[in-house]
Scaffold this motif. Structure first.
Motif, PDB file in Angstrom:
ATOM      1  N   LYS A  21       0.796  -1.074  -0.060  1.00 47.28           N
ATOM      2  CA  LYS A  21      -0.060   0.113   0.214  1.00 47.28           C
ATOM      3  C   LYS A  21       1.110   1.303  -0.016  1.00 47.28           C
ATOM      4  O   LYS A  21       0.570   2.235  -0.582  1.00 47.28           O
ATOM      5  CB  LYS A  21      -0.728  -0.148   1.267  1.00 47.28           C
ATOM      6  CG  LYS A  21      -1.756   1.263   1.440  1.00 47.28           C
ATOM      7  CD  LYS A  21      -2.614   1.208   2.716  1.00 47.28           C
ATOM      8  CE  LYS A  21      -3.323   2.470   2.834  1.00 47.28           C
ATOM      9  NZ  LYS A  21      -4.572   2.502   2.011  1.00 47.28           N
ATOM     10  N   VAL A  22       1.828   1.123   0.949  1.00 45.08           N
ATOM     11  CA  VAL A  22       2.954   2.519   0.852  1.00 45.08           C
ATOM     12  C   VAL A  22       3.304   2.703  -0.263  1.00 45.08           C
ATOM     13  O   VAL A  22       3.695   3.662  -0.905  1.00 45.08           O
ATOM     14  CB  VAL A  22       3.816   2.345   2.012  1.00 45.08           C
ATOM     15  CG1 VAL A  22       4.706   3.171   2.250  1.00 45.08           C
ATOM     16  CG2 VAL A  22       3.010   2.191   3.413  1.00 45.08           C
ATOM     17  N   ARG A  23       4.002   1.539  -0.942  1.00 41.76           N
ATOM     18  CA  ARG A  23       4.736   1.540  -2.198  1.00 41.76           C
ATOM     19  C   ARG A  23       4.033   2.250  -3.327  1.00 41.76           C
ATOM     20  O   ARG A  23       4.335   2.913  -4.173  1.00 41.76           O
ATOM     21  CB  ARG A  23       5.196   0.221  -2.533  1.00 41.76           C
ATOM     22  CG  ARG A  23       6.145   0.401  -3.799  1.00 41.76           C
ATOM     23  CD  ARG A  23       6.431  -0.994  -4.292  1.00 41.76           C
ATOM     24  NE  ARG A  23       7.661  -1.725  -3.406  1.00 41.76           N
ATOM     25  CZ  ARG A  23       7.594  -2.685  -2.605  1.00 41.76           C
ATOM     26  NH1 ARG A  23       6.351  -3.294  -2.537  1.00 41.76           N
ATOM     27  NH2 ARG A  23       8.304  -3.210  -1.856  1.00 41.76           N
ATOM     28  N   ALA A  24       2.584   1.885  -3.456  1.00 40.15           N
ATOM     29  CA  ALA A  24       2.060   2.228  -4.307  1.00 40.15           C
ATOM     30  C   ALA A  24       1.509   3.835  -4.198  1.00 40.15           C
ATOM     31  O   ALA A  24       1.224   4.602  -5.248  1.00 40.15           O
ATOM     32  CB  ALA A  24       0.431   1.519  -4.372  1.00 40.15           C
ATOM     33  N   ALA A  25       1.460   4.334  -2.792  1.00 35.28           N
ATOM     34  CA  ALA A  25       1.352   5.604  -2.648  1.00 35.28           C
ATOM     35  C   ALA A  25       2.462   6.521  -3.070  1.00 35.28           C
ATOM     36  O   ALA A  25       2.551   7.690  -3.111  1.00 35.28           O
ATOM     37  CB  ALA A  25       1.086   5.826  -1.142  1.00 35.28           C
ATOM     38  N   HIS A  26       3.902   5.822  -2.831  1.00 34.43           N
ATOM     39  CA  HIS A  26       4.934   6.624  -3.147  1.00 34.43           C
ATOM     40  C   HIS A  26       5.767   5.917  -4.065  1.00 34.43           C
ATOM     41  O   HIS A  26       6.950   5.364  -3.960  1.00 34.43           O
ATOM     42  CB  HIS A  26       5.803   6.754  -1.823  1.00 34.43           C
ATOM     43  CG  HIS A  26       4.953   7.618  -0.767  1.00 34.43           C
ATOM     44  ND1 HIS A  26       4.958   9.110  -0.979  1.00 34.43           N
ATOM     45  CD2 HIS A  26       4.156   7.109   0.364  1.00 34.43           C
ATOM     46  CE1 HIS A  26       4.106   9.297   0.387  1.00 34.43           C
ATOM     47  NE2 HIS A  26       3.700   8.246   0.866  1.00 34.43           N
ATOM     48  N   PRO A  27       5.438   5.913  -5.426  1.00 32.43           N
ATOM     49  CA  PRO A  27       6.088   5.045  -6.533  1.00 32.43           C
ATOM     50  C   PRO A  27       7.380   5.767  -6.580  1.00 32.43           C
ATOM     51  O   PRO A  27       7.570   6.988  -6.766  1.00 32.43           O
ATOM     52  CB  PRO A  27       5.288   5.153  -7.684  1.00 32.43           C
ATOM     53  CG  PRO A  27       4.387   6.222  -7.433  1.00 32.43           C
ATOM     54  CD  PRO A  27       4.275   6.387  -6.040  1.00 32.43           C
ATOM     55  N   GLY A  28       8.621   4.852  -6.829  1.00 35.88           N
ATOM     56  CA  GLY A  28       9.867   5.601  -7.081  1.00 35.88           C
ATOM     57  C   GLY A  28      10.604   5.767  -5.802  1.00 35.88           C
ATOM     58  O   GLY A  28      11.790   6.316  -6.194  1.00 35.88           O
ATOM     59  N   LEU A  29      10.178   6.269  -4.872  1.00 35.55           N
ATOM     60  CA  LEU A  29      10.771   6.634  -3.692  1.00 35.55           C
ATOM     61  C   LEU A  29      11.610   5.638  -2.934  1.00 35.55           C
ATOM     62  O   LEU A  29      11.112   4.412  -2.938  1.00 35.55           O
ATOM     63  CB  LEU A  29       9.716   7.438  -2.775  1.00 35.55           C
ATOM     64  CG  LEU A  29       9.291   8.784  -3.041  1.00 35.55           C
ATOM     65  CD1 LEU A  29       8.553   9.426  -1.832  1.00 35.55           C
ATOM     66  CD2 LEU A  29      10.539   9.535  -3.458  1.00 35.55           C
ATOM     67  N   PRO A  30      12.791   5.824  -2.316  1.00 37.14           N
ATOM     68  CA  PRO A  30      13.514   4.896  -1.515  1.00 37.14           C
ATOM     69  C   PRO A  30      12.460   4.662  -0.309  1.00 37.14           C
ATOM     70  O   PRO A  30      11.792   5.285   0.206  1.00 37.14           O
ATOM     71  CB  PRO A  30      14.663   5.681  -1.022  1.00 37.14           C
ATOM     72  CG  PRO A  30      15.110   6.568  -1.926  1.00 37.14           C
ATOM     73  CD  PRO A  30      13.757   7.218  -2.588  1.00 37.14           C
ATOM     74  N   LEU A  31      12.560   3.335   0.005  1.00 34.77           N
ATOM     75  CA  LEU A  31      11.408   2.774   0.834  1.00 34.77           C
ATOM     76  C   LEU A  31      12.133   2.188   2.127  1.00 34.77           C
ATOM     77  O   LEU A  31      13.247   1.115   1.685  1.00 34.77           O
ATOM     78  CB  LEU A  31      10.514   1.711   0.208  1.00 34.77           C
ATOM     79  CG  LEU A  31       9.592   1.005   1.149  1.00 34.77           C
ATOM     80  CD1 LEU A  31       8.526   2.065   2.258  1.00 34.77           C
ATOM     81  CD2 LEU A  31       8.438   0.097   0.490  1.00 34.77           C
ATOM     82  N   PHE A  32      12.140   2.304   3.447  1.00 34.65           N
ATOM     83  CA  PHE A  32      12.360   1.648   4.557  1.00 34.65           C
ATOM     84  C   PHE A  32      11.901   1.017   5.255  1.00 34.65           C
ATOM     85  O   PHE A  32      10.549   1.674   5.561  1.00 34.65           O
ATOM     86  CB  PHE A  32      13.497   2.700   5.212  1.00 34.65           C
ATOM     87  CG  PHE A  32      14.640   3.730   4.577  1.00 34.65           C
ATOM     88  CD1 PHE A  32      15.957   2.884   4.150  1.00 34.65           C
ATOM     89  CD2 PHE A  32      14.520   4.689   3.761  1.00 34.65           C
ATOM     90  CE1 PHE A  32      16.912   3.328   3.540  1.00 34.65           C
ATOM     91  CE2 PHE A  32      15.384   5.375   2.990  1.00 34.65           C
ATOM     92  CZ  PHE A  32      16.661   4.413   2.864  1.00 34.65           C
TER      93      PHE A  32
END
Length: 289
Positions: free
Chosen positions: A104-115
């Motif tokens: 869900k978080v990845r879909a809300a912020h596509p392309g951003l570094p995710l930790f």
């Protein structure tokens, strides 16, 4: 469709609150806090056993100031989410919730570094998830990992936990020692008085599942390849620091750091050294995306 509530906060960030669909209606309570400027990255923050995501507001504020969006949720049976307090049928349900939330978080912020950043139970779930080889994660930060949870527990008690889990899985069997959370008495007092913190006995099934999943993770440490920042208090009496050392030694990650903070108890984000701890986290994340 999740119900959302957006709140402007001091014109510096916005907060989104809603129900996250984890497949068990009505879902889990979650919140996202977003900096006013476009975020440099996004962080999924996971709380520990018996507490809730609201206890990490000071951590979230620090990360926001560093330019990150922070998403978190109250786990099933915790805080403002439904379910018997601290009860779970299987630890796999918790890790499954995390995997869905990450999507869900990845879909809300596509392309951003995710930790991923987790404390105690949250750290254990992230370690379990990391061992499955997820893609698109820039790094994980683990605090107070209870990987050696069986240290100091008799073999008989471990066996009995399995028996009670099958016969009376919802029976409360053990309270968490709140006085070992932090050397800061204000933190302990606030924890005990917090109506969203569960201070009753942990159900037998949760205890048995913790024993089970720690053994499972130990057998899969070599499957963890993500960049790792492992943090632990030297005098943690709730989660033996040797578990963090074991993860650091055996994880296949080529990019990994271990910090043991002298004198600190279990909740290193609520210890007198909290500013130092947050500084270590901020510097490490800045170097990873």
């Amino acid at each position: 469709m999740s119900k959302l509530r957006v709140i402007a906060i001091l014109n510096v960030m916005s907060q989104i609150e809603g129900l996250f669909d984890n497949g068990c209606p009505p879902g889990l309570f979650y919140r996202a806090r977003l900096p006013e400027a476009p975020p440099r990255g996004v962080i999924v923050l996971m709380h520990g056993l018996a507490e809730h995501s609201g206890r990490y507001d000071h951590v979230v504020n620090y990360l926001l100031a560093q330019g990150y969006a922070v998403w978190t949720y109250d786990q099933r049976g915790h805080g403002r989410s439904p379910g018997q307090r601290c009860y779970v049928n299987s630890f796999d349900d918790l890790t499954g919730d995390l995997a869905k939330f990450v999507d869900k978080v990845r879909a809300a912020h596509p392309g951003l570094p995710l930790f991923l950043l987790g404390h105690s139970l949250g750290a254990l779930e992230i370690a379990d998830y990391a061992a499955s080889g997820p893609a698109g994660i820039n790094g994980v930060v683990l605090s107070g990992l209870p990987l050696n949870i069986e240290h100091g527990v008799s073999h008989l008690l471990v066996k009995l936990a399995g028996v009670f889990s099958k016969v009376t899985p919802r029976l409360g069997v053990q309270k968490l020692p709140s006085n070992t959370l932090s050397r800061d008495q204000t933190v302990v007092d606030d924890y005990v008085k917090d109506p969203l913190v569960y201070t009753g006995k942990i159900p037998a099934r949760m205890g048995a599942e913790l024993f089970r999943v720690t053994r499972s993770i130990k057998s899969r440490l070599a499957d963890i390849t993500l960049p790792l920042l492992v943090l632990h208090g030297e005098h943690d009496r709730m989660a033996d620091p040797s578990g963090s050392q074991l993860l650091f030694d055996q994880a296949a990650s080529t990019d990994k750091e271990l910090h043991i903070f002298p004198g600190c108890y279990h909740e290193i984000f609520n210890e007198p050294c909290r500013d130092t701890v947050l500084g270590v986290v901020g510097e490490w994340m800045a170097g990873h995306g």
